[in-house]
Design a protein around this motif. Structure first.
Motif, PDB file in Angstrom:
ATOM      1  N   SER A 229     -14.766  13.126  -2.300  1.00  0.00           N
ATOM      2  CA  SER A 229     -14.186  11.807  -2.610  1.00  0.00           C
ATOM      3  C   SER A 229     -12.651  11.866  -2.637  1.00  0.00           C
ATOM      4  CB  SER A 229     -14.759  11.250  -3.906  1.00  0.00           C
ATOM      5  OG  SER A 229     -14.616  12.161  -4.939  1.00  0.00           O
ATOM      6  N   ILE A 230     -12.087  13.008  -3.029  1.00  0.00           N
ATOM      7  CA  ILE A 230     -10.617  13.119  -3.055  1.00  0.00           C
ATOM      8  C   ILE A 230     -10.080  13.070  -1.610  1.00  0.00           C
ATOM      9  CG2 ILE A 230      -8.675  14.671  -3.628  1.00  0.00           C
ATOM     10  CD1 ILE A 230      -9.872  13.630  -6.201  1.00  0.00           C
ATOM     11  N   ASN A 231     -10.795  13.728  -0.680  1.00  0.00           N
ATOM     12  CA  ASN A 231     -10.373  13.656   0.730  1.00  0.00           C
ATOM     13  C   ASN A 231     -10.433  12.219   1.244  1.00  0.00           C
ATOM     14  OD1 ASN A 231      -9.750  16.290   1.008  1.00  0.00           O
ATOM     15  ND2 ASN A 231     -11.672  16.903   1.986  1.00  0.00           N
ATOM     16  N   GLU A 232     -11.471  11.505   0.823  1.00  0.00           N
ATOM     17  CA  GLU A 232     -11.572  10.100   1.248  1.00  0.00           C
ATOM     18  C   GLU A 232     -10.380   9.290   0.732  1.00  0.00           C
ATOM     19  OE1 GLU A 232     -16.385   9.995   1.230  1.00  0.00           O
ATOM     20  OE2 GLU A 232     -15.379   8.247   0.353  1.00  0.00           O
ATOM     21  N   ILE A 233      -9.994   9.549  -0.498  1.00  0.00           N
ATOM     22  CA  ILE A 233      -8.846   8.826  -1.061  1.00  0.00           C
ATOM     23  C   ILE A 233      -7.568   9.211  -0.301  1.00  0.00           C
ATOM     24  CG2 ILE A 233      -7.406   8.555  -3.143  1.00  0.00           C
ATOM     25  CD1 ILE A 233     -10.026   8.880  -4.774  1.00  0.00           C
ATOM     26  N   MET A 234      -7.440  10.506  -0.002  1.00  0.00           N
ATOM     27  CA  MET A 234      -6.244  10.994   0.711  1.00  0.00           C
ATOM     28  C   MET A 234      -6.137  10.388   2.111  1.00  0.00           C
ATOM     29  SD  MET A 234      -5.978  14.990  -0.049  1.00  0.00           S
ATOM     30  CE  MET A 234      -5.071  15.664  -1.410  1.00  0.00           C
TER      31      MET A 234
ATOM     32  N   ARG B  94      -3.515   5.888   1.008  1.00  0.00           N
ATOM     33  CA  ARG B  94      -3.059   7.285   1.116  1.00  0.00           C
ATOM     34  C   ARG B  94      -1.559   7.447   0.890  1.00  0.00           C
ATOM     35  NH1 ARG B  94      -4.486   5.151   5.709  1.00  0.00           N
ATOM     36  NH2 ARG B  94      -2.950   4.938   7.374  1.00  0.00           N
ATOM     37  N   ARG B  95      -0.763   6.405   1.185  1.00  0.00           N
ATOM     38  CA  ARG B  95       0.691   6.551   0.992  1.00  0.00           C
ATOM     39  C   ARG B  95       1.116   6.192  -0.431  1.00  0.00           C
ATOM     40  NH1 ARG B  95       0.358   4.445   6.143  1.00  0.00           N
ATOM     41  NH2 ARG B  95       0.683   2.361   5.367  1.00  0.00           N
ATOM     42  N   LEU B  96       0.181   5.645  -1.203  1.00  0.00           N
ATOM     43  CA  LEU B  96       0.536   5.199  -2.555  1.00  0.00           C
ATOM     44  C   LEU B  96       0.547   6.359  -3.554  1.00  0.00           C
ATOM     45  CD1 LEU B  96       0.921   2.582  -4.379  1.00  0.00           C
ATOM     46  CD2 LEU B  96      -1.507   2.788  -4.872  1.00  0.00           C
ATOM     47  N   PHE B  97      -0.452   7.237  -3.431  1.00  0.00           N
ATOM     48  CA  PHE B  97      -0.633   8.268  -4.458  1.00  0.00           C
ATOM     49  C   PHE B  97       0.263   9.475  -4.239  1.00  0.00           C
ATOM     50  CE2 PHE B  97      -4.879   6.178  -4.286  1.00  0.00           C
ATOM     51  CZ  PHE B  97      -4.844   5.630  -5.545  1.00  0.00           C
TER      52      PHE B  97
ATOM     53  N   LYS C  92       0.810  -1.225   0.000  1.00  0.00           N
ATOM     54  CA  LYS C  92       0.000   0.000   0.000  1.00  0.00           C
ATOM     55  C   LYS C  92       0.839   1.269   0.000  1.00  0.00           C
ATOM     56  CE  LYS C  92      -4.055  -2.073   2.005  1.00  0.00           C
ATOM     57  NZ  LYS C  92      -4.712  -2.438   3.236  1.00  0.00           N
ATOM     58  N   SER C  93       2.152   1.107   0.169  1.00  0.00           N
ATOM     59  CA  SER C  93       3.017   2.290   0.097  1.00  0.00           C
ATOM     60  C   SER C  93       3.748   2.368  -1.234  1.00  0.00           C
ATOM     61  CB  SER C  93       4.059   2.244   1.223  1.00  0.00           C
ATOM     62  OG  SER C  93       3.416   2.162   2.451  1.00  0.00           O
ATOM     63  N   GLY C  94       3.509   1.403  -2.098  1.00  0.00           N
ATOM     64  CA  GLY C  94       4.111   1.461  -3.431  1.00  0.00           C
ATOM     65  C   GLY C  94       5.402   0.658  -3.593  1.00  0.00           C
ATOM     66  N   PHE C  95       5.722  -0.186  -2.611  1.00  0.00           N
ATOM     67  CA  PHE C  95       6.957  -0.970  -2.732  1.00  0.00           C
ATOM     68  C   PHE C  95       6.634  -2.427  -3.081  1.00  0.00           C
ATOM     69  CE2 PHE C  95       8.025   2.632  -0.076  1.00  0.00           C
ATOM     70  CZ  PHE C  95       9.126   3.130  -0.770  1.00  0.00           C
ATOM     71  N   ILE C  96       7.530  -3.025  -3.872  1.00  0.00           N
ATOM     72  CA  ILE C  96       7.309  -4.424  -4.265  1.00  0.00           C
ATOM     73  C   ILE C  96       7.346  -5.284  -3.001  1.00  0.00           C
ATOM     74  CG2 ILE C  96       8.328  -6.378  -5.554  1.00  0.00           C
ATOM     75  CD1 ILE C  96       7.424  -4.384  -7.566  1.00  0.00           C
ATOM     76  N   LEU C  97       6.366  -6.159  -2.863  1.00  0.00           N
ATOM     77  CA  LEU C  97       6.290  -7.021  -1.680  1.00  0.00           C
ATOM     78  C   LEU C  97       7.496  -7.953  -1.646  1.00  0.00           C
ATOM     79  CD1 LEU C  97       2.519  -7.922  -2.050  1.00  0.00           C
ATOM     80  CD2 LEU C  97       3.513  -6.700  -0.101  1.00  0.00           C
ATOM     81  N   ASN C  98       8.027  -8.183  -0.457  1.00  0.00           N
ATOM     82  CA  ASN C  98       9.229  -9.023  -0.309  1.00  0.00           C
ATOM     83  C   ASN C  98       9.045 -10.417  -0.882  1.00  0.00           C
ATOM     84  OD1 ASN C  98      10.801  -7.186   0.871  1.00  0.00           O
ATOM     85  ND2 ASN C  98      10.181  -7.698   2.978  1.00  0.00           N
ATOM     86  N   ASN C  99       7.867 -10.975  -0.610  1.00  0.00           N
ATOM     87  CA  ASN C  99       7.665 -12.371  -1.025  1.00  0.00           C
ATOM     88  C   ASN C  99       7.103 -12.476  -2.441  1.00  0.00           C
ATOM     89  OD1 ASN C  99       5.209 -11.322  -0.566  1.00  0.00           O
ATOM     90  ND2 ASN C  99       4.443 -12.933   0.799  1.00  0.00           N
TER      91      ASN C  99
END
Ligand SMILES: Nc1nc2c(ncn2[C@@H]2O[C@H](COP(=O)(O)OP(=O)(O)OP(=O)(O)O)[C@@H](O)[C@H]2O)c(=O)[nH]1
Ligand SMILES: [Mg+2]
Length: 449
Positions: A78-83, A88-91, A37-44
């Motif tokens: 809706s933008i606040n909901e996404i934020m 929220r850490r992805l975008f 959810k933060s935009g990093f490739i999952l370890n596994n």
């Protein structure tokens, strides 16, 4: 020099429906590409399952993947909901654009007044995303053509995109007005005004309607009272099927241009219905095991279609089936044969062809998904002359309202000329005629849709 291997796509999400559907799609794409959810490739995550991640994501110097997506709404709900939501850490917050005042279900506010205030800001953001691409293939635009922002601002945006990125493909995923369920009385106005305004600028529109998806949720996925959240999950799966071959290599792949070439026989006849199979509740079993032939049949079942368009009442022009999983070609061929001999009618001016895409990855699901997993699954996209009937119904609703000039003053009050109503309606009559023309057999003079 551009890298031909890269085929970047910019996604633009407009209005409440467009942005909320966009959030659901991003969640599913992250699972599919193995991104947290933060935009990093999952370890596994197995690296060969990451696929062509660059299609929908930019990578920054910290190896963080950020969706190449722009979210725009005229109010900030809706933008606040996404934020503040789980992604929220992805975008990148620079690409989450909102203002204070929505378009109040009014195309003219989205197009002429409230929308104009942010269009240059939005186009600057599009340019900055485009400049970051090595080989931009096109745009996917998500909106509801019923809402004021989705229809009005969406149209303004499409016109600007068309001017600035004329040669790039533009495909839209649109919420089409439902037959019985409507959240605003003026939905026929908004959808017809926006279809008229965007007809020459969009290459292909994948349409869904909430009534059809409510039906899927209730009848196939055992949900008594589905919310938009659940509806959007179903839509995200449809978008995933349609875009899988842009994002993952497959044994039979269909790219953005091939899609258009195969699906759109005439420029205006570009409204596509989508179906998914299998649709089984995720609570029933861990994996369902449905064969290729059955999948073919289910894709023609009304209950599996995301648009209430009666395919059996029209003639099929083109169709494309996109499998996820391992399917023997024999099953595909038998499936095609069974449809050839079914009740479905075909136009006689083109050979009956099904473009087939196969990607060997099995479908992915979200942790709390309502759609059950299946070893083999498919999305089917269908261009049928039956769509002419959908436009006809909508045109009739428009005519009833317009016969009393009901609600017209709200549009004129935002600077729209009344003539735009009649011009749009005439253009939609032409669109109906285009469908009629397509349904006429080469050998006969008279026919119906
Ligand atoms: N599938 C789905 N449909 C939605 C969602 N939100 C709204 N809708 C539908 O979209 C239509 C209204 O469009 P919205 O996207 O809410 O409107 P908007 O584009 O934000 O425009 P305004 O609010 O009028 O400025 C209605 O038919 C709603 O039922 C959603 O999250 N998912
Ligand atoms: Mg809104």
């Amino acid at each position: 020099m551009s890298n031909p291997a890269l085929n970047e796509i910019i996604s633009i999400h407009v209005g409440q429906a467009g942005t909320k559907i966009g959030e659901s799609c991003c969640k599913l794409f992250c699972v599919e590409h193995g991104i947290d959810k933060s935009g990093f490739i999952l370890n596994n995550h197995c690296t060969d399952r990451t696929g062509n991640i660059d299609t929908f994501f930019n990578v920054n110097s910290d190896s963080k993947y950020i969706p190449r997506s722009l979210f725009v709404d005229l109010d900030d709900g809706s933008i606040n909901e996404i934020m503040n939501g789980s992604l929220r850490r992805l975008f990148d917050p620079r690409y989450l654009i909102s203002n204070k005042e929505d378009a109040s279900n009014n195309f003219a506010r989205g197009y002429y007044t409230v929308g104009r205030k942010i269009i240059s800001n939005v186009m600057d953001s599009v340019q900055s995303l485009a400049e970051n691409c090595e080989n931009l293939s096109g745009f996917l635009i998500y909106n509801s053509i019923c809402g004021g922002t989705g229809s009005g601002f969406g149209s303004l945006l499409m016109q600007k995109l068309s001017k600035q990125y004329r040669k790039k493909t533009k495909m839209c995923f649109c919420v089409f007005p439902s037959n019985k369920l409507a959240s605003a009385v003026v939905e026929p106005y908004n959808s017809i005004l926006s279809t008229h305004a965007t007809l020459p600028h969009s290459d292909c529109n994948f349409l869904v309607d909430n009534e059809a998806i409510y039906g899927i949720c209730r009848n196939k996925l055992d949900l008594e009272k589905p919310s938009f959240f659940e509806l959007n999950m179903v839509i995200a799966h449809a978008v995933s099927f349609i875009t899988t071959s842009f994002r993952f290599d497959g044994s039979l792949n269909v790219n953005l241009n091939e899609f258009q070439t195969n699906l759109v026989p005439f420029p205006t006849v570009h409204f596509i219905a989508t179906a998914i199979s299998p649709l089984r509740s995720s609570s029933k079993s861990t994996y369902s095991n449905v064969g290729g032939q059955q999948i073919f049949q289910e894709c023609f079942d009304k209950g599996n279609q995301l648009l209430s368009c009666d395919i059996e009442k029209g003639k099929l022009m083109t169709a494309c089936i996109l499998f996820k999983g391992v399917v023997p070609m024999r099953d595909v061929n038998v499936g095609i044969e069974s449809i050839r001999h079914s009740k479905i009618e075909y136009v006689d001016w083109a050979p009956i062809t099904f473009k087939v895409g196969i990607n060997h990855r099995t479908m992915d699901c979200l942790p709390n998904d309502i759609v059950g997993r299946s070893l083999l699954s498919a999305g089917m996209v269908i261009n049928s002359t039956a769509m002419g009937k959908c436009w006809n119904k909508l045109n009739q609703k428009f005519d009833k309202l317009y016969s009393k000039k009901a609600f017209v003053h709200w549009y004129v009050g935002e600077g729209m000329e009344e003539g735009e109503f009649t011009e749009s309606r005439e253009n939609l009559a032409n669109l109906e005629r285009d469908y009629l023309e397509m349904s006429i057999d080469c050998n006969s003079e008279e026919d119906e849709y």
